[in-house]
Design a protein around this motif. Structure first.
Motif, PDB file in Angstrom:
ATOM      1  N   THR A 490       7.890   2.349  -8.601  1.00  0.00           N
ATOM      2  CA  THR A 490       6.831   1.621  -7.911  1.00  0.00           C
ATOM      3  C   THR A 490       6.897   1.925  -6.417  1.00  0.00           C
ATOM      4  O   THR A 490       7.971   2.126  -5.850  1.00  0.00           O
ATOM      5  CB  THR A 490       6.970   0.103  -8.122  1.00  0.00           C
ATOM      6  N   SER A 491       5.729   1.977  -5.794  1.00  0.00           N
ATOM      7  CA  SER A 491       5.631   2.218  -4.362  1.00  0.00           C
ATOM      8  C   SER A 491       4.431   1.433  -3.839  1.00  0.00           C
ATOM      9  O   SER A 491       3.706   0.800  -4.624  1.00  0.00           O
ATOM     10  CB  SER A 491       5.473   3.716  -4.091  1.00  0.00           C
ATOM     11  N   PHE A 492       4.205   1.466  -2.519  1.00  0.00           N
ATOM     12  CA  PHE A 492       3.120   0.687  -1.927  1.00  0.00           C
ATOM     13  C   PHE A 492       2.372   1.519  -0.896  1.00  0.00           C
ATOM     14  O   PHE A 492       2.944   2.405  -0.252  1.00  0.00           O
ATOM     15  CB  PHE A 492       3.662  -0.580  -1.253  1.00  0.00           C
ATOM     16  N   VAL A 493       1.081   1.210  -0.751  1.00  0.00           N
ATOM     17  CA  VAL A 493       0.266   1.826   0.292  1.00  0.00           C
ATOM     18  C   VAL A 493      -0.525   0.729   0.989  1.00  0.00           C
ATOM     19  O   VAL A 493      -0.732  -0.356   0.449  1.00  0.00           O
ATOM     20  CB  VAL A 493      -0.704   2.882  -0.286  1.00  0.00           C
ATOM     21  N   GLY A 494      -0.990   1.032   2.201  1.00  0.00           N
ATOM     22  CA  GLY A 494      -1.861   0.108   2.920  1.00  0.00           C
ATOM     23  C   GLY A 494      -1.123  -0.807   3.868  1.00  0.00           C
ATOM     24  O   GLY A 494       0.106  -0.934   3.825  1.00  0.00           O
ATOM     25  N   LYS A 495      -1.916  -1.483   4.713  1.00  0.00           N
ATOM     26  CA  LYS A 495      -1.358  -2.382   5.719  1.00  0.00           C
ATOM     27  C   LYS A 495      -2.009  -3.757   5.692  1.00  0.00           C
ATOM     28  O   LYS A 495      -1.628  -4.631   6.456  1.00  0.00           O
ATOM     29  CB  LYS A 495      -1.533  -1.770   7.110  1.00  0.00           C
ATOM     30  N   ASN A 496      -3.005  -3.945   4.838  1.00  0.00           N
ATOM     31  CA  ASN A 496      -3.742  -5.205   4.821  1.00  0.00           C
ATOM     32  C   ASN A 496      -3.749  -5.789   3.414  1.00  0.00           C
ATOM     33  O   ASN A 496      -3.525  -5.092   2.427  1.00  0.00           O
ATOM     34  CB  ASN A 496      -5.185  -4.985   5.279  1.00  0.00           C
ATOM     35  N   ASN A 497      -4.038  -7.111   3.351  1.00  0.00           N
ATOM     36  CA  ASN A 497      -4.092  -7.715   2.027  1.00  0.00           C
ATOM     37  C   ASN A 497      -5.294  -7.187   1.254  1.00  0.00           C
ATOM     38  O   ASN A 497      -6.207  -6.586   1.819  1.00  0.00           O
ATOM     39  CB  ASN A 497      -4.099  -9.248   2.117  1.00  0.00           C
ATOM     40  N   ILE A 498      -5.276  -7.428  -0.023  1.00  0.00           N
ATOM     41  CA  ILE A 498      -6.252  -6.809  -0.916  1.00  0.00           C
ATOM     42  C   ILE A 498      -7.679  -7.195  -0.543  1.00  0.00           C
ATOM     43  O   ILE A 498      -8.590  -6.370  -0.565  1.00  0.00           O
ATOM     44  CB  ILE A 498      -5.936  -7.202  -2.372  1.00  0.00           C
ATOM     45  N   LEU A 499      -7.882  -8.453  -0.177  1.00  0.00           N
ATOM     46  CA  LEU A 499      -9.220  -8.911   0.167  1.00  0.00           C
ATOM     47  C   LEU A 499      -9.738  -8.230   1.426  1.00  0.00           C
ATOM     48  O   LEU A 499     -10.939  -8.001   1.571  1.00  0.00           O
ATOM     49  CB  LEU A 499      -9.211 -10.430   0.360  1.00  0.00           C
ATOM     50  N   SER A 500      -8.806  -7.887   2.328  1.00  0.00           N
ATOM     51  CA  SER A 500      -9.197  -7.310   3.614  1.00  0.00           C
ATOM     52  C   SER A 500      -8.859  -5.828   3.710  1.00  0.00           C
ATOM     53  O   SER A 500      -8.674  -5.302   4.809  1.00  0.00           O
ATOM     54  CB  SER A 500      -8.497  -8.069   4.751  1.00  0.00           C
ATOM     55  N   ALA A 501      -8.743  -5.157   2.564  1.00  0.00           N
ATOM     56  CA  ALA A 501      -8.365  -3.741   2.579  1.00  0.00           C
ATOM     57  C   ALA A 501      -9.326  -2.937   3.448  1.00  0.00           C
ATOM     58  O   ALA A 501     -10.546  -3.003   3.284  1.00  0.00           O
ATOM     59  CB  ALA A 501      -8.351  -3.196   1.159  1.00  0.00           C
ATOM     60  N   SER A 502      -8.753  -2.199   4.368  1.00  0.00           N
ATOM     61  CA  SER A 502      -9.562  -1.378   5.272  1.00  0.00           C
ATOM     62  C   SER A 502      -9.937  -0.071   4.587  1.00  0.00           C
ATOM     63  O   SER A 502      -9.423   0.266   3.516  1.00  0.00           O
ATOM     64  CB  SER A 502      -8.768  -1.085   6.544  1.00  0.00           C
ATOM     65  N   ASP A 503     -10.834   0.682   5.227  1.00  0.00           N
ATOM     66  CA  ASP A 503     -11.184   1.997   4.689  1.00  0.00           C
ATOM     67  C   ASP A 503      -9.952   2.891   4.617  1.00  0.00           C
ATOM     68  O   ASP A 503      -9.800   3.688   3.686  1.00  0.00           O
ATOM     69  CB  ASP A 503     -12.258   2.651   5.562  1.00  0.00           C
TER      70      ASP A 503
END
Length: 613
Positions: A490-503
């Motif tokens: 398992t790994s992770f991407v992104g910096k924001n919560n799911i509701l506020s996912a940026s482009d």
């Protein structure tokens, strides 16, 4: 600290509280069952909501065999994150879930990563191991995972859980809350220690439990065991119960003479096909304990006495000498002669045999019984099996392979997909491999973290040895079971919560989604990867993924897709649920177009209760 910074901190805190309130409100709306406990958030939950979980392949740990057998999947990571990913790849695809979760005994190593209080109350005092709060920890831990797991099951699917007394009641309530109490199939006492655990208080524990629930009990079915008809024919039934022909009543072996055990020598009397014997007083006169001699004259008188009133007299003979019976002369055995002796007449006279009463679960039955037992289910067998493979007791209390094989055999079909998200020592995968050695075609997905190096030192090595063969603890070669294995983390991407996912978050998710898509399509072999696209395949089809918004390599990608001779699942990057470039592929037959990453995001949003009900 500036006023603006303080205001921003307050706004961030308000936003966080609003999100928690929204989640709580959604859970209240969907609550259907009366189990209530102190829900304890896990340490990773906030991090997970602010990052998007994905899977990445560990290529060097893949095991490939060209034997036309299934490729199994091992996912290393917290099973909460693994289940999140599987909700995209395997939603409503799983036939059977088997899990052996922590029993929460206080000694089984179960720890809960509580993000609020860890192992202390809010006032700083320690939480004792035997405090009721530990049940809240366990309930919070299990409920999240079982709730995620439900969506993976087909409508015909089942979940089978091993557990003991510590959390049985709570487990049943959780499963009833998630699946509905009408979908409870069985709570099976499962004998793991026939002698009983003498260390337990009050009663020597012999069993654990196997709890079985269906996703929809009206749509599921269970199989029956294969029955040995010849073995079944050996059993008969009398007024007491079942029996079969056992050992001869006459003792055999080195000490089979009457001189060896004088109290076991006496006449057995037969009349109207019933056995009985002489009186206690008569028996006492056959043998003189002081002189240690037998009175054969008196014995002859007894024989004549009973023959004159219609009895047939049978004595134990050892060749030409007097022998002895297996049973001593006692009031209890006098009664057993009436109920537990088979009288067999041949040309050579009368032979007597013991009625062998069945041991626990000894009588064969096609339908699995509600008391689950075979000698092979002994917990000691599980320990011996892992020691045989790994050379040491590398895992505490592993389940025996035969138990898992039987649970699989009665619970699902021969070509099922089976999930175990508490993989532990890897018993479930070995059970699937052994069943695939005969006439099964099972695919197993197992998930485990690597706490204490369990995955790298126990789960994976065991699976690898079972697949590729090994020398056991006795230095004997064990033949390989075959099949193949893919290893993911398992790994992770992104910096924001799911509701506020940026482009940017969405773009990163699309870029890293390739292995999720390959698993979803069961095209697990990666055949090409560039900075813009990936190709995966199995023997029947291909998955092609173009994960970039930029079109720099689209023509190259199109040419490669056109060259594929198999059916294709095509994934294109899009900010929505359709792509402007789908028309480029209209001329290609046997092709299905899907978009990323929006469908993945929608599933993740639903999982975290962020979409308003």
């Amino acid at each position: 600290m500036s006023k603006l910074t303080k205001e921003q901190e307050l706004l961030n805190e308000i936003e966080k509280l609003q999100k928690q309130l929204e989640i709580a409100n959604n859970r209240v709306k969907t609550a259907k069952y009366g189990l209530v406990w102190m829900d304890v958030p896990e340490a990773f939950e906030e991090e997970s909501e602010n990052q998007l979980p994905v899977l990445e392949e560990v290529n060097e740990k893949a095991i490939k065999n060209d034997d036309s057998k299934p490729t199994h999947i091992l996912i290393e990571g917290d099973n909460y994150h693994a289940l999140t990913c599987l909700n995209y790849t395997h939603k409503e695809k799983i036939d059977l879930i088997y899990i052996d979760p922590p029993y929460n005994t206080g000694k089984d190593g179960f720890t809960y990563k509580d993000k609020r209080i860890i192992d202390r109350f809010p006032d700083g005092t320690a939480v004792p191991k035997d405090h009721p709060l530990r049940h809240s920890y366990w309930l919070s831990f299990m409920f999240k995972r079982i709730e995620l797991a439900k969506g993976l099951l087909k409508d015909t699917g089942k979940i089978v859980v091993s557990i003991d007394d510590n959390e049985l009641a709570n487990l049943v309530l959780i499963l009833s809350k998630v699946f509905g109490d009408s979908n409870q199939v069985a709570i099976l006492p499962t004998i793991m220690n026939l002698k009983g655990n003498q260390d337990q208080f009050g009663f020597a524990g012999t069993h654990e439990y196997t709890v079985v629930y269906a996703k929809d009990i009206s749509k599921c079915k269970f199989n029956e065991f294969e029955l040995d008809e010849v073995e079944m024919e050996k059993w008969q039934e009398d007024e007491i119960g079942f029996f079969k022909k056992g050992a001869p009543m006459r003792a055999t072996g080195e000490e089979d003479k009457r001189e060896d055990r004088a109290e076991m020598f006496y006449p057995i009397l037969i009349k109207d096909d019933f056995a009985s014997t002489i009186t206690k007083e008569e028996h006492s006169r056959i043998y003189n304990k002081e002189t240690k001699t037998f009175d054969d004259n008196y014995l002859s008188e007894l024989i004549l006495k009973y023959e004159n009133v219609g009895f047939e007299v049978v004595l134990p003979m050892s060749g030409d000498d007097y022998g002895r019976w297996r049973w001593g002369f006692s009031e209890n055995n006098r009664k057993r002669l009436i109920t537990d002796v088979i009288i067999s007449r041949t040309n050579n006279g009368i032979s007597l045999y013991k009625k062998q009463r069945p041991e626990l679960n000894e009588i064969p039955s096609r339908k699995p019984k509600s008391l689950f037992y075979k000698p092979e289910y002994s917990s000691g067998n599980g320990t011996a099996q892992i020691k045989d493979i790994l050379g040491s007791r590398a895992f505490k209390n592993p389940k025996p392979v035969e138990l898992i094989k039987d649970l699989i055999s009665v619970s699902t079909n021969n070509s099922a997909i089976i999930l175990d998200f508490f993989a532990g020592s890897g018993t479930t995968l070995q059970a699937c491999l052994e069943l695939n050695k005969i006439d099964f075609n099972l695919q197993n997905i197992i998930c485990t973290n690597d706490e204490g190096n369990i995955c790298t030192e126990v789960t994976y090595p065991r699976c690898k040895k079972a697949i590729t063969g090994y020398k056991n603890s006795k230095n004997r070669i064990v033949e390989p079971l075959g099949n193949s294995l893919k290893y993911y983390k398992t790994s992770f991407v992104g910096k924001n919560n799911i509701l506020s996912a940026s482009d940017e978050d969405k773009s990163l998710l699309a870029h890293k989604a390739g292995y999720l898509l390959a698993i979803a399509e069961n095209t697990l072999n990666e055949i090409e990867a560039t900075q813009f696209f990936q190709f995966f395949e199995n023997s029947e089809k291909v998955t092609a993924v173009y994960f970039k918004e930029e079109m720099d390599e689209m023509n190259t990608f199109l040419e490669k897709v056109e060259a594929v001779q198999k059916p294709i699942s095509l994934y294109l990057f899009s900010w929505g649920n359709s792509s402007d470039f789908e028309g480029l592929f209209d001329h290609i037959p046997n092709l299905t177009i899907k978009t990323i990453p929006q469908p993945i995001l929608e599933i993740y949003k639903n999982i975290y209760n962020i979409i308003s009900a």
